[in-house]
Motif scaffolding. Structure first.
Motif, PDB file in Angstrom:
ATOM      1  N   GLY A 243       0.837  -1.200   0.000  1.00 20.59           N
ATOM      2  CA  GLY A 243       0.000   0.000   0.000  1.00 20.59           C
ATOM      3  C   GLY A 243       0.864   1.240   0.000  1.00 20.59           C
ATOM      4  N   ARG A 244       0.291   2.355   0.383  1.00 27.04           N
ATOM      5  CA  ARG A 244       1.010   3.629   0.373  1.00 27.04           C
ATOM      6  C   ARG A 244       1.940   3.716   1.580  1.00 27.04           C
ATOM      7  NH1 ARG A 244       0.084   8.296  -2.435  1.00 27.04           N
ATOM      8  NH2 ARG A 244       0.821  10.264  -1.517  1.00 27.04           N
ATOM      9  N   ARG A 245       3.192   4.023   1.319  1.00 28.39           N
ATOM     10  CA  ARG A 245       4.179   4.077   2.390  1.00 28.39           C
ATOM     11  C   ARG A 245       4.953   5.392   2.336  1.00 28.39           C
ATOM     12  NH1 ARG A 245       1.283   0.554   3.429  1.00 28.39           N
ATOM     13  NH2 ARG A 245       1.747  -1.662   3.826  1.00 28.39           N
ATOM     14  N   GLY A 246       5.309   5.889   3.507  1.00 29.56           N
ATOM     15  CA  GLY A 246       6.232   7.014   3.610  1.00 29.56           C
ATOM     16  C   GLY A 246       7.625   6.464   3.795  1.00 29.56           C
ATOM     17  N   VAL A 247       8.582   7.001   3.050  1.00 35.61           N
ATOM     18  CA  VAL A 247       9.939   6.454   3.077  1.00 35.61           C
ATOM     19  C   VAL A 247      10.948   7.587   3.233  1.00 35.61           C
ATOM     20  CG1 VAL A 247      11.683   5.126   1.814  1.00 35.61           C
ATOM     21  CG2 VAL A 247       9.239   4.557   1.551  1.00 35.61           C
ATOM     22  N   VAL A 248      11.889   7.382   4.149  1.00 40.96           N
ATOM     23  CA  VAL A 248      13.067   8.241   4.218  1.00 40.96           C
ATOM     24  C   VAL A 248      14.272   7.351   3.973  1.00 40.96           C
ATOM     25  CG1 VAL A 248      14.559   9.658   5.680  1.00 40.96           C
ATOM     26  CG2 VAL A 248      12.096   9.968   5.760  1.00 40.96           C
ATOM     27  N   SER A 249      15.043   7.684   2.942  1.00 36.14           N
ATOM     28  CA  SER A 249      16.155   6.831   2.528  1.00 36.14           C
ATOM     29  C   SER A 249      17.440   7.637   2.419  1.00 36.14           C
ATOM     30  CB  SER A 249      15.844   6.189   1.166  1.00 36.14           C
ATOM     31  OG  SER A 249      16.979   5.551   0.618  1.00 36.14           O
ATOM     32  N   SER A 250      18.555   7.017   2.832  1.00 35.40           N
ATOM     33  CA  SER A 250      19.862   7.644   2.664  1.00 35.40           C
ATOM     34  C   SER A 250      20.475   7.312   1.308  1.00 35.40           C
ATOM     35  CB  SER A 250      20.812   7.180   3.779  1.00 35.40           C
ATOM     36  OG  SER A 250      21.057   5.789   3.684  1.00 35.40           O
ATOM     37  N   SER A 251      19.751   6.580   0.485  1.00 34.30           N
ATOM     38  CA  SER A 251      20.254   6.180  -0.826  1.00 34.30           C
ATOM     39  C   SER A 251      20.339   7.372  -1.778  1.00 34.30           C
ATOM     40  CB  SER A 251      19.344   5.120  -1.438  1.00 34.30           C
ATOM     41  OG  SER A 251      19.721   4.801  -2.759  1.00 34.30           O
ATOM     42  N   ASN A 252      21.281   7.295  -2.730  1.00 32.87           N
ATOM     43  CA  ASN A 252      21.343   8.302  -3.785  1.00 32.87           C
ATOM     44  C   ASN A 252      20.174   8.160  -4.743  1.00 32.87           C
ATOM     45  OD1 ASN A 252      24.469   7.598  -3.155  1.00 32.87           O
ATOM     46  ND2 ASN A 252      24.221   9.761  -3.643  1.00 32.87           N
ATOM     47  N   LEU A 253      19.657   6.955  -4.880  1.00 32.45           N
ATOM     48  CA  LEU A 253      18.521   6.714  -5.768  1.00 32.45           C
ATOM     49  C   LEU A 253      17.219   6.999  -5.027  1.00 32.45           C
ATOM     50  CD1 LEU A 253      17.432   5.631  -8.497  1.00 32.45           C
ATOM     51  CD2 LEU A 253      17.389   3.350  -7.429  1.00 32.45           C
ATOM     52  N   ASN A 254      16.570   8.084  -5.404  1.00 36.00           N
ATOM     53  CA  ASN A 254      15.297   8.471  -4.793  1.00 36.00           C
ATOM     54  C   ASN A 254      15.422   8.592  -3.277  1.00 36.00           C
ATOM     55  OD1 ASN A 254      13.908   8.461  -7.331  1.00 36.00           O
ATOM     56  ND2 ASN A 254      13.814   6.222  -7.206  1.00 36.00           N
ATOM     57  N   GLY A 255      16.512   9.184  -2.838  1.00 33.64           N
ATOM     58  CA  GLY A 255      16.731   9.360  -1.417  1.00 33.64           C
ATOM     59  C   GLY A 255      15.937  10.510  -0.844  1.00 33.64           C
ATOM     60  N   GLY A 256      16.093  10.697   0.466  1.00 33.38           N
ATOM     61  CA  GLY A 256      15.295  11.703   1.144  1.00 33.38           C
ATOM     62  C   GLY A 256      13.908  11.162   1.436  1.00 33.38           C
ATOM     63  N   TYR A 257      12.924  12.079   1.579  1.00 33.50           N
ATOM     64  CA  TYR A 257      11.556  11.639   1.877  1.00 33.50           C
ATOM     65  C   TYR A 257      10.755  11.474   0.598  1.00 33.50           C
ATOM     66  CZ  TYR A 257       6.777  11.483   3.533  1.00 33.50           C
ATOM     67  OH  TYR A 257       5.479  11.097   3.767  1.00 33.50           O
ATOM     68  N   ARG A 258      10.096  10.318   0.486  1.00 33.73           N
ATOM     69  CA  ARG A 258       9.206  10.038  -0.643  1.00 33.73           C
ATOM     70  C   ARG A 258       7.994   9.277  -0.131  1.00 33.73           C
ATOM     71  NH1 ARG A 258      12.056  10.120  -5.772  1.00 33.73           N
ATOM     72  NH2 ARG A 258      10.073   9.424  -6.685  1.00 33.73           N
ATOM     73  N   ASN A 259       6.849   9.494  -0.780  1.00 30.57           N
ATOM     74  CA  ASN A 259       5.665   8.683  -0.463  1.00 30.57           C
ATOM     75  C   ASN A 259       5.032   8.106  -1.730  1.00 30.57           C
ATOM     76  OD1 ASN A 259       4.477  10.934  -1.575  1.00 30.57           O
ATOM     77  ND2 ASN A 259       3.225  11.452   0.227  1.00 30.57           N
ATOM     78  N   ASP A 260       5.858   8.004  -2.791  1.00 30.64           N
ATOM     79  CA  ASP A 260       5.361   7.439  -4.040  1.00 30.64           C
ATOM     80  C   ASP A 260       6.193   6.232  -4.495  1.00 30.64           C
ATOM     81  OD1 ASP A 260       7.686   8.816  -4.604  1.00 30.64           O
ATOM     82  OD2 ASP A 260       6.956   9.683  -6.489  1.00 30.64           O
ATOM     83  N   LEU A 261       6.942   5.645  -3.572  1.00 32.05           N
ATOM     84  CA  LEU A 261       7.767   4.504  -3.923  1.00 32.05           C
ATOM     85  C   LEU A 261       6.973   3.199  -3.803  1.00 32.05           C
ATOM     86  CD1 LEU A 261      11.153   5.451  -2.192  1.00 32.05           C
ATOM     87  CD2 LEU A 261      10.350   6.004  -4.505  1.00 32.05           C
ATOM     88  N   HIS A 262       7.390   2.228  -4.607  1.00 31.38           N
ATOM     89  CA  HIS A 262       6.698   0.936  -4.618  1.00 31.38           C
ATOM     90  C   HIS A 262       7.519  -0.170  -3.961  1.00 31.38           C
ATOM     91  CE1 HIS A 262       4.669   2.515  -8.553  1.00 31.38           C
ATOM     92  NE2 HIS A 262       4.196   3.101  -7.464  1.00 31.38           N
ATOM     93  N   SER A 263       8.835   0.027  -3.833  1.00 30.71           N
ATOM     94  CA  SER A 263       9.682  -1.042  -3.304  1.00 30.71           C
ATOM     95  C   SER A 263      11.018  -0.487  -2.830  1.00 30.71           C
ATOM     96  CB  SER A 263       9.916  -2.121  -4.370  1.00 30.71           C
ATOM     97  OG  SER A 263      10.474  -1.542  -5.542  1.00 30.71           O
ATOM     98  N   VAL A 264      11.714  -1.323  -2.056  1.00 33.28           N
ATOM     99  CA  VAL A 264      13.066  -1.018  -1.597  1.00 33.28           C
ATOM    100  C   VAL A 264      13.906  -2.281  -1.766  1.00 33.28           C
ATOM    101  CG1 VAL A 264      12.382   0.771   0.044  1.00 33.28           C
ATOM    102  CG2 VAL A 264      12.446  -1.610   0.791  1.00 33.28           C
ATOM    103  N   PHE A 265      15.218  -2.110  -1.885  1.00 40.77           N
ATOM    104  CA  PHE A 265      16.069  -3.291  -2.026  1.00 40.77           C
ATOM    105  C   PHE A 265      17.389  -3.110  -1.300  1.00 40.77           C
ATOM    106  CE2 PHE A 265      17.278  -0.668  -5.724  1.00 40.77           C
ATOM    107  CZ  PHE A 265      18.665  -0.687  -5.653  1.00 40.77           C
ATOM    108  N   ASN A 266      18.010  -4.246  -0.967  1.00 43.34           N
ATOM    109  CA  ASN A 266      19.378  -4.298  -0.440  1.00 43.34           C
ATOM    110  C   ASN A 266      20.119  -5.283  -1.332  1.00 43.34           C
ATOM    111  OD1 ASN A 266      21.685  -4.081   1.093  1.00 43.34           O
ATOM    112  ND2 ASN A 266      20.905  -5.238   2.852  1.00 43.34           N
ATOM    113  N   HIS A 267      21.051  -4.774  -2.116  1.00 44.22           N
ATOM    114  CA  HIS A 267      21.709  -5.574  -3.153  1.00 44.22           C
ATOM    115  C   HIS A 267      23.113  -5.955  -2.716  1.00 44.22           C
ATOM    116  CE1 HIS A 267      24.056  -5.958  -7.013  1.00 44.22           C
ATOM    117  NE2 HIS A 267      23.079  -6.811  -7.220  1.00 44.22           N
ATOM    118  N   SER A 268      23.416  -7.256  -2.716  1.00 43.25           N
ATOM    119  CA  SER A 268      24.725  -7.737  -2.295  1.00 43.25           C
ATOM    120  C   SER A 268      25.625  -8.031  -3.488  1.00 43.25           C
ATOM    121  CB  SER A 268      24.575  -9.015  -1.461  1.00 43.25           C
ATOM    122  OG  SER A 268      25.841  -9.575  -1.175  1.00 43.25           O
ATOM    123  N   VAL A 269      26.877  -7.589  -3.371  1.00 45.82           N
ATOM    124  CA  VAL A 269      27.909  -7.939  -4.354  1.00 45.82           C
ATOM    125  C   VAL A 269      28.964  -8.825  -3.700  1.00 45.82           C
ATOM    126  CG1 VAL A 269      27.576  -5.874  -5.761  1.00 45.82           C
ATOM    127  CG2 VAL A 269      29.190  -5.810  -3.837  1.00 45.82           C
TER     128      VAL A 269
END
Length: 355
Positions: free
Chosen positions: A7-33
């Motif tokens: 559903g609708r989520r509020g997100v605060v992210s330290s990521s460079n990709l769509n970082g800061g506060y957003r409430n229009d995101l659909h997903s988040v990921f943690n990618h391992s190398v």
């Protein structure tokens, strides 16, 4: 690790990709190398775009996500070593999910930088990152959700502090790594509205406890950093030159005539480091040195209390009386005390191997 929102989520992210506060995101990921051959060979694989934002956008696309509505983190830790912890009160659940490893990249806020971003030259930071997802099943306004990030960051540092995790760039204790990331998510569809996330409110307590627990467990799963391992003076003293390699090199330089294979020396050193009384004595001196460096105690008190500890060790382990050989009036320098401490440990090692 991919987490898609129901559903609708509020997100605060330290990521460079769509970082800061957003409430229009659909997903988040943690990618391992962590299994990338380049990383394993300590080679820089390079970015998958012109900059870090494009890099993460490409990763999002490769994961089948919409880069315009996704934020994410990267790590060399293995996702299967992640840890979860949660707290629930009054029907509200807080969950933290962490991947963590800082054995080679722990740092302390304010340490000397290892990279000048203005030079724009390629850099592969040593592998070691603490990434945390924080999910709060309540509605928080953007300011409160941002405050949750602060509380979560403090909790991460508490986990490191209680493990005496060392900085690899200074003689200080680590407060994190140079590449840590944190993404906090709240439920904007929840009927529960909360306005505070600091330490004085129950939500802050839940955040602090869940993040600390998750980070502590993840550090253990990824690299074996736990209370038992960190109780050793070889771990607590590594930031002051009391690690395995430093002590073995000093031993071999001090006693070149003594023939002992390295495996025997290592085994003997680890036996010493499993002695809780000796570890406590070393830890007390290191903490006194910390206190003096921070300006909290006087040089005289550091000297006197260090001498008491040296005398205790000498008496307990039946050594000749040990006097700090630092002349009165000599310029205060904690390295003089550390040098005496290393010599004491080398003497104990000499005796331990039966020489």
């Amino acid at each position: 690790m991919i987490i898609s929102f129901a559903g609708r989520r509020g997100v605060v992210s330290s990521s460079n990709l769509n970082g800061g506060y957003r409430n229009d995101l659909h997903s988040v990921f943690n990618h391992s190398v962590g299994r990338d051959p380049n990383i394993l060979q300590k080679r820089c694989p390079g970015l998958k775009g012109a900059n870090i934002i494009e890099h993460y956008a490409v990763i999002a696309s490769e994961l089948g996500l919409d880069p315009e509505h996704t934020t994410g983190m990267g790590t060399a830790a293995l996702i299967e070593n992640h840890a979860r912890a949660e707290r629930t009160y009054h029907g509200v659940t807080v969950q933290a999910i962490a991947t963590a490893g800082i054995d080679v990249n722990g740092g302390r806020a304010g340490d000397k930088a290892s990279y000048d971003e203005f030079e724009q030259r390629s850099l592969l930071p040593p592998p070691g990152t603490i990434n945390v997802f924080l999910f709060i099943d309540a509605y928080l306004d953007p300011g409160a959700l941002t405050r949750a990030l602060i509380t979560a960051t403090e909790a991460k540092t508490v986990a490191l502090q209680e493990l005496m995790a060392p900085s690899r760039y200074s003689e200080g204790l680590a407060t994190g790594s140079g590449t840590d990331s944190l993404i906090a998510v709240c439920n904007e569809e929840s009927p529960v509205v909360l306005y505070g996330a600091g330490k004085h409110v129950l939500l802050g307590e839940m955040i602090g406890q869940s993040v600390k627990e998750a980070v502590t467990k993840a550090l253990d799963r990824q690299s074996g950093m736990n209370a038992q391992r960190q109780s050793s003076f070889l771990q607590q003293g590594i930031r002051y030159g009391l690690g395995v390699e430093e002590l073995l090199a000093l031993y071999q330089a001090r006693y070149p005539e003594v023939s002992r294979d390295e495996a025997t020396l290592r085994a003997a050193l680890h036996r010493l480091a499993s002695d809780s009384y000796l570890c406590a004595a070393v830890a007390s001196i290191l903490h006194l040195v910390d206190q003096w460096r921070w300006g909290l105690i006087s040089w005289a008190s550091l000297m006197d209390l260090s001498q008491l500890t040296f005398s205790y060790v000498s008496q307990r382990y039946r050594l000749d009386p040990c006097e700090l050989s630092i002349e009165q009036g000599q310029t205060p320098c904690y390295e003089l005390i550390l040098g005496e401490l290393r010599s004491l440990l080398i003497l104990l090692l000499y005796r331990e191997v039966g020489s």
